[in-house]
Design a protein around this motif. Structure first.
Motif, PDB file in Angstrom:
ATOM      1  N   ALA A  10       1.159  -1.637   0.005  1.00  0.00           N
ATOM      2  CA  ALA A  10      -0.335  -0.157   0.059  1.00  0.00           C
ATOM      3  C   ALA A  10       0.567   1.231  -0.153  1.00  0.00           C
ATOM      4  O   ALA A  10       0.438   2.248  -0.799  1.00  0.00           O
ATOM      5  N   SER A  11       1.825   1.126   0.493  1.00  0.00           N
ATOM      6  CA  SER A  11       3.262   2.619   0.579  1.00  0.00           C
ATOM      7  C   SER A  11       4.444   2.222  -0.330  1.00  0.00           C
ATOM      8  O   SER A  11       5.134   2.482   0.081  1.00  0.00           O
ATOM      9  N   ALA A  12       4.426   1.497  -1.539  1.00  0.00           N
ATOM     10  CA  ALA A  12       5.374   1.221  -1.908  1.00  0.00           C
ATOM     11  C   ALA A  12       5.382   2.700  -3.101  1.00  0.00           C
ATOM     12  O   ALA A  12       4.965   3.150  -3.193  1.00  0.00           O
ATOM     13  N   ASN A  13       6.352   2.926  -3.678  1.00  0.00           N
ATOM     14  CA  ASN A  13       6.931   3.439  -4.043  1.00  0.00           C
ATOM     15  C   ASN A  13       6.572   3.763  -5.884  1.00  0.00           C
ATOM     16  O   ASN A  13       6.304   2.388  -6.573  1.00  0.00           O
ATOM     17  N   ARG A  14       5.648   4.776  -6.275  1.00  0.00           N
ATOM     18  CA  ARG A  14       5.402   4.536  -7.759  1.00  0.00           C
ATOM     19  C   ARG A  14       6.604   3.914  -8.456  1.00  0.00           C
ATOM     20  O   ARG A  14       7.668   4.548  -8.395  1.00  0.00           O
ATOM     21  N   HIS A  15       6.455   2.915  -8.725  1.00  0.00           N
ATOM     22  CA  HIS A  15       7.045   2.001 -10.210  1.00  0.00           C
ATOM     23  C   HIS A  15       6.382   1.721 -11.187  1.00  0.00           C
ATOM     24  O   HIS A  15       5.196   1.284 -11.278  1.00  0.00           O
ATOM     25  N   VAL A  16       6.991   1.142 -12.670  1.00  0.00           N
ATOM     26  CA  VAL A  16       6.143   1.136 -13.625  1.00  0.00           C
ATOM     27  C   VAL A  16       6.438  -0.552 -13.442  1.00  0.00           C
ATOM     28  O   VAL A  16       7.616  -0.837 -13.152  1.00  0.00           O
ATOM     29  N   PRO A  17       5.617  -2.164 -13.555  1.00  0.00           N
ATOM     30  CA  PRO A  17       5.778  -3.113 -13.217  1.00  0.00           C
ATOM     31  C   PRO A  17       6.401  -3.665 -14.339  1.00  0.00           C
ATOM     32  O   PRO A  17       6.314  -2.874 -15.785  1.00  0.00           O
ATOM     33  N   TYR A  18       7.155  -4.492 -14.834  1.00  0.00           N
ATOM     34  CA  TYR A  18       8.055  -5.126 -15.570  1.00  0.00           C
ATOM     35  C   TYR A  18       7.264  -5.757 -16.484  1.00  0.00           C
ATOM     36  O   TYR A  18       6.194  -6.563 -16.038  1.00  0.00           O
ATOM     37  N   SER A  19       7.346  -5.972 -17.901  1.00  0.00           N
ATOM     38  CA  SER A  19       6.647  -6.988 -18.464  1.00  0.00           C
ATOM     39  C   SER A  19       6.970  -8.379 -18.289  1.00  0.00           C
ATOM     40  O   SER A  19       7.691  -9.134 -18.114  1.00  0.00           O
ATOM     41  N   GLN A  20       5.801  -9.115 -19.886  1.00  0.00           N
ATOM     42  CA  GLN A  20       5.847 -10.982 -18.919  1.00  0.00           C
ATOM     43  C   GLN A  20       6.826 -11.176 -20.216  1.00  0.00           C
ATOM     44  O   GLN A  20       7.167 -10.891 -21.206  1.00  0.00           O
ATOM     45  N   LEU A  21       7.708 -12.515 -20.335  1.00  0.00           N
ATOM     46  CA  LEU A  21       8.728 -12.858 -21.035  1.00  0.00           C
ATOM     47  C   LEU A  21       7.420 -13.553 -22.255  1.00  0.00           C
ATOM     48  O   LEU A  21       6.881 -14.410 -21.981  1.00  0.00           O
ATOM     49  N   THR A  22       7.885 -13.046 -22.924  1.00  0.00           N
ATOM     50  CA  THR A  22       6.870 -14.057 -24.673  1.00  0.00           C
ATOM     51  C   THR A  22       8.142 -14.059 -25.528  1.00  0.00           C
ATOM     52  O   THR A  22       7.345 -14.770 -26.666  1.00  0.00           O
ATOM     53  N   ALA A  57       8.664 -15.069 -11.295  1.00  0.00           N
ATOM     54  CA  ALA A  57       7.013 -15.655 -11.739  1.00  0.00           C
ATOM     55  C   ALA A  57       5.943 -14.535 -10.579  1.00  0.00           C
ATOM     56  O   ALA A  57       4.933 -14.491 -11.551  1.00  0.00           O
ATOM     57  N   ASN A  58       5.699 -13.617  -9.842  1.00  0.00           N
ATOM     58  CA  ASN A  58       4.899 -12.981  -9.517  1.00  0.00           C
ATOM     59  C   ASN A  58       5.603 -11.477  -9.878  1.00  0.00           C
ATOM     60  O   ASN A  58       5.735 -10.670 -11.230  1.00  0.00           O
ATOM     61  N   ARG A  59       5.340 -10.663  -9.037  1.00  0.00           N
ATOM     62  CA  ARG A  59       6.006  -9.219  -8.785  1.00  0.00           C
ATOM     63  C   ARG A  59       7.038  -8.923  -8.306  1.00  0.00           C
ATOM     64  O   ARG A  59       7.346  -9.959  -7.839  1.00  0.00           O
ATOM     65  N   LEU A 185      13.164  -1.311  -0.704  1.00  0.00           N
ATOM     66  CA  LEU A 185      14.289  -1.284  -1.091  1.00  0.00           C
ATOM     67  C   LEU A 185      14.260  -3.008  -2.736  1.00  0.00           C
ATOM     68  O   LEU A 185      15.360  -1.709  -3.350  1.00  0.00           O
ATOM     69  N   ALA A 186      13.929  -3.422  -2.872  1.00  0.00           N
ATOM     70  CA  ALA A 186      13.514  -4.307  -3.381  1.00  0.00           C
ATOM     71  C   ALA A 186      13.614  -3.521  -4.933  1.00  0.00           C
ATOM     72  O   ALA A 186      13.957  -3.518  -5.886  1.00  0.00           O
ATOM     73  N   LEU A 187      11.702  -2.289  -4.994  1.00  0.00           N
ATOM     74  CA  LEU A 187      12.227  -2.210  -6.124  1.00  0.00           C
ATOM     75  C   LEU A 187      13.201  -1.164  -6.366  1.00  0.00           C
ATOM     76  O   LEU A 187      13.488  -1.213  -7.854  1.00  0.00           O
ATOM     77  N   GLY A 188      13.726  -0.461  -5.630  1.00  0.00           N
ATOM     78  CA  GLY A 188      14.857   0.527  -5.912  1.00  0.00           C
ATOM     79  C   GLY A 188      16.043  -0.210  -6.872  1.00  0.00           C
ATOM     80  O   GLY A 188      16.993   0.516  -7.686  1.00  0.00           O
ATOM     81  N   GLU A 189      16.244  -1.253  -6.449  1.00  0.00           N
ATOM     82  CA  GLU A 189      17.247  -2.328  -6.814  1.00  0.00           C
ATOM     83  C   GLU A 189      17.038  -2.776  -8.016  1.00  0.00           C
ATOM     84  O   GLU A 189      17.840  -2.714  -8.556  1.00  0.00           O
ATOM     85  N   ALA A 190      15.674  -3.017  -8.601  1.00  0.00           N
ATOM     86  CA  ALA A 190      15.520  -3.333  -9.627  1.00  0.00           C
ATOM     87  C   ALA A 190      15.486  -2.852 -10.749  1.00  0.00           C
ATOM     88  O   ALA A 190      15.817  -2.743 -11.811  1.00  0.00           O
ATOM     89  N   GLU A 191      15.018  -1.275 -10.285  1.00  0.00           N
ATOM     90  CA  GLU A 191      15.450  -0.361 -10.985  1.00  0.00           C
ATOM     91  C   GLU A 191      16.996  -0.328 -11.790  1.00  0.00           C
ATOM     92  O   GLU A 191      17.111   0.248 -12.617  1.00  0.00           O
ATOM     93  N   ALA A 192      17.944  -0.336 -10.809  1.00  0.00           N
ATOM     94  CA  ALA A 192      19.000   0.156 -10.633  1.00  0.00           C
ATOM     95  C   ALA A 192      19.614  -0.839 -11.571  1.00  0.00           C
ATOM     96  O   ALA A 192      20.560  -0.254 -12.652  1.00  0.00           O
TER      97      ALA A 192
END
Length: 424
Positions: A10-22, A57-59, A185-192
């Motif tokens: 509920a309090s996560a920083n705004r972020h754009v989800p990553y796409s699915q592998l296709t 597998a999820n987010r 923290l996880a979302l920030g590392e993913a963006e890095a």
């Protein structure tokens, strides 16, 4: 699947989800799992110039990395004296030299990549009786032998000055500990990772792995061919690799988060905003969030079963610690799984010459996962000594195989619960 309905989501920083592998793609390293182990591995490797693909597998942060208590706790679930008695001086010396490194990695990531995750320094181990306080004195001496010189032993008055409760007899303040918003923290590392050229895919569960050179990870709509593969799903890896599933057991822990407290209320409970965990075998832990809520966790559900009523299980613990909060509203409640090993030490190793795994942090995952990613990157750069110090530890299966993991371990939990109550 999306993130569970937690305070963190509920309090996560705004972020754009990553796409699915296709599609079918190739890379140097394919990392399976978008929690801290996978993110730390992918970030260290992209920094080193490897072409990395991460499959979640999820987010990002869906599992324990986005649901945990948010505490930066140093060392491992077995302290260094236990490691030395079981595995010898050389192993203890090597593991001891690394047991404060994970927290430093997290702090450096936050600073380097400007990750907004409510980091606050300082964590307290709180003793409920004199036996536990003596154990903390012993822990302090152990950690100081390995270079940790920022520990402060607290007597009853000292811990009361840090935590407004009557239940503790003393404590150990670790100034190298701290707490964070773990999902941010996880979302920030993913963006890095993304900014450095790594490719991340969500909703892309790996359904099958082909071992070989190269190794191939198959998803429902794509596949990744890689020179190296890292399995980093931990408690959420499922049965993708049965050899790993047999060596560890998912366990659930429960967390509640209150309505926002006033500034005065928050300051009265935890004046210096340190996080706290008690010294019971089945421990409770708590801290303030960035918006002055009390986050309180505790209890273990063996076999990864979600409890019917998390608030019913955790709220009495919260009110025992802080009776002054009677009548407080609970805004969030959730459960998450961590992976328990029989030795309570993490399991690192190789399934094939080019396929690695790291799992089983047994409740100390926030810091140790970040160390794990650094060690795996060292291996692929040609320095395996530190990784192999963990890989050489015996990875014992639970007694009775998977069928009897839960009842046998639940019996053990009942024994430790009794010890907690008796204070022995």
């Amino acid at each position: 699947m999306e993130h569970v309905n937690s305070y963190y989501a509920a309090s996560a920083n705004r972020h754009v989800p990553y796409s699915q592998l296709t599609e079918a793609i190739s890379c140097d390293v394919c990392v399976v799992g978008g929690g801290y182990t996978g993110l730390s591995t992918a970030l260290f490797l992209t920094e080193a110039g490897f072409d990395v693909v991460l499959l979640e597998a999820n987010r990002i942060g869906f599992g324990a990395s986005g649901r945990n208590g948010g505490q930066l706790v140093n060392s491992y679930s077995r302290d260094i004296d236990v490691i030395e008695s079981r595995y010898g001086h050389d192993t203890a010396s090597m593991l001891g030299s690394m047991m404060f490194e994970g927290g430093d990695i997290i702090r450096s990531r936050i600073e380097q990549y400007q990750i907004d995750c409510d980091y606050k320094p300082g964590g307290i181990f709180a003793a409920l009786n004199q036996r536990q306080l003596k154990e903390l004195q012993h822990q302090k001496a152990n950690w100081e032998r390995y270079g940790h010189n920022r520990l402060e032993l607290l007597d009853k008055a000292g811990v009361r000055a840090e935590v407004e409760t009557q239940v503790y007899e003393g404590g150990l303040l670790d100034h190298w500990g701290g707490h964070i918003h773990p999902l941010n923290l996880a979302l920030g590392e993913a963006e890095a990772i993304r900014k450095l050229g790594g490719r991340l895919f969500e909703q892309s569960a790996v359904t099958r792995i082909e071992y070989g050179d190269p190794a191939v990870a198959h998803t429902a709509q794509g596949r990744v061919q890689a020179k190296f593969m890292v399995l980093a799903g931990n408690a959420y890896l499922g049965n993708l690799e049965p050899k790993l599933a047999a060596k560890a057991m998912p366990c659930g822990t429960q967390i509640v988060v209150t309505e926002p407290l006033s500034e005065a209320q928050a300051a009265s409970l935890l004046p210096n905003n340190h996080c706290v965990e008690d010294c019971n075998y089945l421990l409770d832990y708590f801290r303030l969030t960035g918006d002055n809520r009390l986050l309180y966790g505790g209890g273990v559900v063996y076999g990864a079963r979600d409890p019917d009523d998390i608030e019913r299980l955790v709220l009495p613990k919260l009110l025992h610690t802080f009776p002054q909060l009677k009548g407080i509203n609970i805004d969030y409640r959730w459960s998450g799984n961590f992976l328990l090993t029989l030795s309570r030490l993490p399991q690192f190793g190789r399934l094939e010459p080019n396929v690695y795994y790291m799992q089983g942090y047994s409740g100390h995952g926030v810091t140790c996962t970040h160390l794990a990613g650094k060690l795996l990157a060292e291996v692929l750069k040609g320095q395996a000594e530190r990784f192999d110090a963990f890989a050489s530890l015996p990875h014992l299966p639970f007694f009775g195989g998977r069928r009897f993991q839960v009842p046998f371990t639940a019996m053990g939990a009942a024994y430790y619960r009794l010890r907690d109550k008796l204070g022995v």
